[in-house]
Design a protein around this motif. Structure first.
Motif, short mmCIF file in Angstrom:
data_model
loop_
_atom_site.label_atom_id
_atom_site.label_comp_id
_atom_site.label_asym_id
_atom_site.label_seq_id
_atom_site.Cartn_x
_atom_site.Cartn_y
_atom_site.Cartn_z
N ARG A 286 0.85 -1.20 0.00
CA ARG A 286 0.00 0.00 0.00
C ARG A 286 0.87 1.24 0.00
N LEU A 287 0.38 2.25 -0.67
CA LEU A 287 1.23 3.43 -0.87
C LEU A 287 1.55 4.14 0.44
N ASP A 288 0.58 4.13 1.40
CA ASP A 288 0.82 4.91 2.62
C ASP A 288 1.94 4.30 3.49
N THR A 289 2.25 3.01 3.25
CA THR A 289 3.33 2.41 4.04
C THR A 289 4.68 2.96 3.60
N LEU A 290 4.70 3.58 2.42
CA LEU A 290 5.96 4.10 1.92
C LEU A 290 6.35 5.41 2.55
N SER A 291 5.31 6.12 3.01
CA SER A 291 5.55 7.50 3.42
C SER A 291 6.54 7.61 4.58
N PHE A 292 6.62 6.57 5.43
CA PHE A 292 7.46 6.73 6.62
C PHE A 292 8.96 6.80 6.28
N HIS A 293 9.29 6.33 5.04
CA HIS A 293 10.69 6.43 4.65
C HIS A 293 11.12 7.87 4.43
N VAL A 294 10.14 8.68 4.01
CA VAL A 294 10.46 10.05 3.62
C VAL A 294 10.52 10.92 4.87
N VAL A 295 11.45 10.67 5.74
CA VAL A 295 11.50 11.48 6.94
C VAL A 295 12.77 12.32 7.01
N GLU A 296 13.90 11.66 6.80
CA GLU A 296 15.13 12.43 6.99
C GLU A 296 16.03 12.33 5.77
N SER A 297 16.84 13.33 5.64
CA SER A 297 17.91 13.42 4.62
C SER A 297 17.45 12.91 3.25
N VAL A 298 16.32 13.45 2.76
CA VAL A 298 15.88 13.11 1.41
C VAL A 298 16.87 13.71 0.43
N MET A 299 17.36 12.88 -0.46
CA MET A 299 18.25 13.42 -1.49
C MET A 299 17.91 12.82 -2.83
N LYS A 300 18.47 13.42 -3.87
CA LYS A 300 18.21 12.93 -5.22
C LYS A 300 19.21 11.84 -5.58
N LEU A 301 18.77 10.89 -6.35
CA LEU A 301 19.67 9.82 -6.79
C LEU A 301 20.86 10.39 -7.56
N SER A 302 20.60 11.50 -8.26
CA SER A 302 21.68 12.10 -9.06
C SER A 302 22.81 12.65 -8.20
N GLU A 303 22.53 12.84 -6.88
CA GLU A 303 23.57 13.38 -6.00
C GLU A 303 24.41 12.27 -5.36
N CYS A 304 24.00 11.02 -5.59
CA CYS A 304 24.72 9.91 -4.93
C CYS A 304 26.08 9.67 -5.59
N ARG A 305 26.95 9.03 -4.76
CA ARG A 305 28.28 8.71 -5.27
C ARG A 305 28.40 7.23 -5.58
N SER A 306 29.40 6.88 -6.37
CA SER A 306 29.63 5.47 -6.69
C SER A 306 29.80 4.68 -5.40
N GLY A 307 29.14 3.54 -5.31
CA GLY A 307 29.25 2.70 -4.12
C GLY A 307 28.13 2.90 -3.12
N ASP A 308 27.38 3.99 -3.25
CA ASP A 308 26.26 4.23 -2.33
C ASP A 308 25.17 3.18 -2.52
N ILE A 309 24.59 2.75 -1.41
CA ILE A 309 23.41 1.89 -1.48
C ILE A 309 22.26 2.70 -0.92
N VAL B 266 23.62 2.69 2.89
CA VAL B 266 25.06 2.64 3.14
C VAL B 266 25.68 3.67 2.23
N SER B 267 26.45 4.60 2.81
CA SER B 267 27.08 5.57 1.93
C SER B 267 28.44 5.01 1.51
N ALA B 268 28.97 5.57 0.47
CA ALA B 268 30.20 5.04 -0.12
C ALA B 268 31.34 4.99 0.88
N SER B 269 31.33 5.93 1.85
CA SER B 269 32.41 5.96 2.84
C SER B 269 32.25 4.84 3.87
N GLY B 270 31.11 4.14 3.86
CA GLY B 270 31.00 2.93 4.67
C GLY B 270 30.11 3.05 5.89
#
Lengths: 94, 739
Positions: free
Chosen positions: A2-25, A86-90
């Protein structure tokens, strides 16, 4: 899923995929469906609630999603909001 | 073993004479290998009427029944983004008028990529057609530590799942058996949910469409899903009366209710797929574990190394085309000469013998001689495609293509253009943006297709010295590589010019899958190369042969018999007064003088002379002019034309080879006609000019108008003329040594 179960992820440090670095999960939290090309991405398995690894942050970006390797424009990646797992720095953030 | 007698009675009665099976699946799932394993060599390649997408089908018999398999183009979704996927949808939905409905759908499922493959699979199974699932590459998935359990998968999907390993034929008999059993057995609905409100809207829409166009219930529902949810809008059913308005109204209602309708299908299907996967596949402990392909990709998709490696690969390809083909070409040359002299010695002399030897045998031979090179080029392209390297090349090239207003997708047609512009223009169907696609179509004919290779080979072989440069490369290989680089630069600049002027517009996003690297299956590779080689030979045997015969006529007639008598008497005089080498030389000189005089008097000679003033500033004489006129319809005709031009009335074993004839050809004032500069200019002309009726026809068909083919012929002719003019005029001033 259900879509409303997704909303709780959108709480902190929302960023764009385009800003991610190689190795980020990251976990996809939201996709701007008005951007053309996002429907094809969804069909390929790039959608809310899916985690992915950024293999290359070059342009085009290269993603590891499920078992696929999908390349896409950075411009298109900017339509995808993500949360760090997981950010690229680990250091684990989730 | 099951036979048709074992089938339940009600099923036996309904078995059609030929069972029609559609083979579908994502790209790169081993679908083609499976198709080959099912049908063997009994295959047929044709085109869907009105479009240029290949229709591949094959027949096998099993348990006394005929089964036709149609290999539908690979697709990621039933909601198409390009014309290739559209074919798959149209056939499955029964919207392709020329294609009968299918009896069974075989869905190819790559075990190594189950999530994404299941998306398309569930869409197909939702159509309710009797379905069978072929699970491929489960051995590979097992070696990655995550094998798929076919028994559990079968329970989830409610359709038989057969594990196949196509190259070893494991599971193929079982699959055939299951296909037969599936006939007439519609599958159950899959238990995924799209959401109550969206479902309600779909039912409403389906009821409305059903009033105008009665269809099977589940197909009707899929059409409604597409019309309602896919804003890319590629389904013409939207034009049924009142449907567009209804779709707009239903969407507005969903929007109002706060339902995320655009996302509903992907979210619903993937949620169900996730639950299926959990019980069906063992998860390897480490998620996102880099595969072997990923390790290779660190280098091959690197912006610098990847590009460098790509350029080296291309250089090696072109050099080997030139060296490896040599022995085979000598062989074909020998065969042609032998059959021409066999005919010459067994027939009385006269126009008919001349037509056979000079017109038909040497003409076709002069084209066939380049078959080895063309086969090699196709082989390399197919190898790159099937190994997965081609999409890496597109990935690496994307940022470079962007500068020219294109995407990485446009790179594949451009590369295929090196084999033949016709399939290359067809492959632009993968480009979803119409402007990018048109710009690519306009630029592709500039990429150096295999039909130009004979011209290069002739010019380079005859006039460019084989001076060694470095590491096995010679000036000849270097000029050949240069021709290819020049053509790709020209194509890119033209694409950019179009994108900046008449085809201005925003860029569409670039999305591409990089499939895992695979060792190509030799059977599949040889099959594709064979298919393409056959196409070339068929063409050489039909269009080129026809043009050759016409050319021979206009180069032979009006045939002045008094000329023959005049030269025969001079030959007699020479034989009386000279001997040994001197006599040989004199006879050769007389032969060439006679051919020249006869050609000048012929219809072709007159035409060549008419255009000579126009092409003279390019360094071309009237004989080259005949070649240019003749090759307007098809470039490869140039070589055979030159063979006719330099051999008229002459076909015994003492005749000089075409290359020698070109080297020795002199103007009236004794100056050589061909210099390295003229050779280079002919190469440039052939790169830039539009000399291919097939391309014009395919552009007309693909753009559905006469405007674009005319634009193409116009700009290419102008570009070729102006470039050659500038090149030659600068050349004779600054590099007189080459002239």
């Amino acid at each position: 899923m259900r879509l409303d179960t997704l909303s709780f992820h959108v709480v902190e440090s929302v960023m764009k995929l385009s800003e991610c670095r190689s190795g980020d999960i990251v976990l996809i939290t939201e996709i701007d469906s008005h951007v053309s090309g996002t429907l094809r991405l969804r069909e390929l398995g790039v959608l809310e609630g899916v985690d992915l690894k950024v293999i290359k942050s070059s342009n085009p970006m290269l993603l590891h999603v499920n078992e696929s390797r999908i390349a896409l424009d950075r411009e298109l990646a900017a339509a995808i909001s993500v949360n760090y797992m997981v950010s690229a720095s680990g250091n684990q953030t989730c | 073993m099951l036979t048709s007698q074992d089938l339940p009675d009600q099923q036996k009665g309904t078995l059609p004479r030929t069972i029609r099976v559609a083979l579908v699946g994502n790209p790169n799932t081993g679908k083609t290998t499976l198709f080959n394993a099912l049908t063997g060599l009994k295959q047929k390649v044709a085109n869907y009427p009105g479009v240029t997408v290949e229709r591949k089908s094959g027949i096998f018999s099993f348990e006394g029944l005929q089964i036709e398999v149609i290999d539908l183009p690979g697709a990621y979704s039933l909601r198409p983004t390009n014309d290739v996927e559209r074919i798959t949808r149209d056939v499955l939905l029964g919207m392709m008028g020329s294609e009968q409905p299918v009896d069974v759908v075989v869905v190819c499922l790559d075990a190594g990529n189950l999530e994404r493959n299941l998306y398309f699979a569930t869409q197909v199974l939702d159509l309710g057609l009797p379905g069978v699932v072929a699970l491929t590459m489960n051995d590979e998935a097992a070696s990655m530590g995550q094998p798929v359990d076919p028994v559990v998968l079968e329970q989830h999907l409610g359709r038989p799942v057969v594990e196949t390993v196509a190259p070893t034929y494991k599971g193929i008999t079982e699959l055939k058996k299951v296909i037969l059993q599936a006939v007439g057995r519609e599958g159950e609905d899959l238990p995924w949910s799209i959401g109550e409100k969206v479902l309600h809207a779909i039912e409403h829409l389906a009821a409305e469409i059903g009033k105008h166009k009665p269809m099977e219930r589940r197909i009707l529902r899929q059409v409604s899903v597409e019309l309602l949810l896919d804003r890319r809008g590629t389904n013409r059913m939207i034009d049924l009366p009142g449907i567009r308005e209804l779709v707009g109204k239903l969407r507005a209602e969903l929007e109002w209710a706060g339902v995320k309708w655009v996302e509903s299908e992907s979210i619903g299907r993937y949620a169900w797929i996730k639950s299926v996967i959990e019980t069906t596949r063992v998860r390897s402990e480490e998620k996102f574990k880099p595969s072997r392909s990923d390790k290779v990709d660190r280098v091959l998709t690197h912006p610098v190394f990847g590009l460098a490696i790509f350029l080296v690969v291309m250089a090696v390809v072109f050099q080997s085309i030139y060296t490896w083909a040599g022995p085979f070409m000598d062989m074909i040359d020998g065969l042609t000469a032998a059959s021409a002299s066999a005919v010459a010695s067994s027939m009385p002399s006269g126009p008919l013998r001349d037509l056979l030897t000079d017109g038909i045998i040497s003409g076709v031979g002069a084209v066939l001689i380049f078959l080895p090179q063309i086969i090699l080029l196709f082989l390399f392209i197919v190898l790159m495609e099937d190994s997965g390297y081609l999409s890496r090349a597109a990935f690496v090239m994307n940022r470079h293509m962007r500068r020219f207003g294109l995407t990485g997708h446009a790179f594949i047609p451009m590369l295929s253009g090196f084999a033949c512009a016709i399939p290359a223009i067809m492959s632009t169907r993968n480009i979803s943006d119409p402007r990018t696609r048109l710009a690519t179509i306009m630029a592709v004919p500039l990429t150096s297709c295999s039909a130009r290779l004979p011209v290069y080979a002739l010019m380079i072989g005859a006039l460019i010295p084989a001076t060694p440069l470095f590491a096995g490369f010679t000036t000849q290989g270097f000029v050949l590589l240069g021709a290819y680089i020049f053509s790709i630069c020209a194509a890119l600049l033209v694409a950019r010019a179009f994108r900046m002027t008449v085809l201005k517009g925003r860029q569409q996003p670039f999305i591409i899958e990089l499939p895992p690297y695979r060792v190509p299956s030799w059977k599949t590779v040889l099959n594709s190369v064979w298919e393409r080689g056959r196409m070339f030979v068929t063409q050489a045997g039909t269009i080129i042969l026809a043009i050759n015969i016409i050319l021979w006529f206009i180069a032979y007639f009006p045939h002045d018999n008094s000329l023959q008598a005049k030269y025969d008497s001079q030959r007699g005089a020479a034989q009386a007064s000279l001997s040994g080498d001197e006599l040989e030389l004199r006879l050769e000189e007389l032969d060439s003088l006679q051919s020249g005089e006869m050609l000048r008097g012929s219809i072709a000679g007159k035409l060549g002379q008419v255009i000579e003033p126009v092409i003279e500033p390019l360094g071309f004489d009237w004989k080259i002019g005949i070649g240019l006129l003749a090759s307007f319809a098809a470039r490869e005709v140039f070589v055979s034309t030159m063979a006719i031009v330099y051999n008229v009335g002459e076909a015994d074993e003492t005749s000089v080879s075409l290359m020698d004839a070109i080297r020795n050809e002199k103007h009236a004032d004794g100056q050589r006609v061909y210099s390295p500069l003229v050779a280079l200019n002919i190469i440039i002309f052939f790169i830039l000019a539009c000399q291919c009726m097939g391309t014009v026809a395919v552009v007309k068909r693909e753009t559905n108008s006469w405007k674009w083919p005319l634009v193409m012929v116009g700009y290419m002719t102008a570009l070729a003329y102006v470039t050659c003019l500038v090149f030659y005029q600068l050349g004779i001033r600054f590099f007189p040594g080459l002239a």
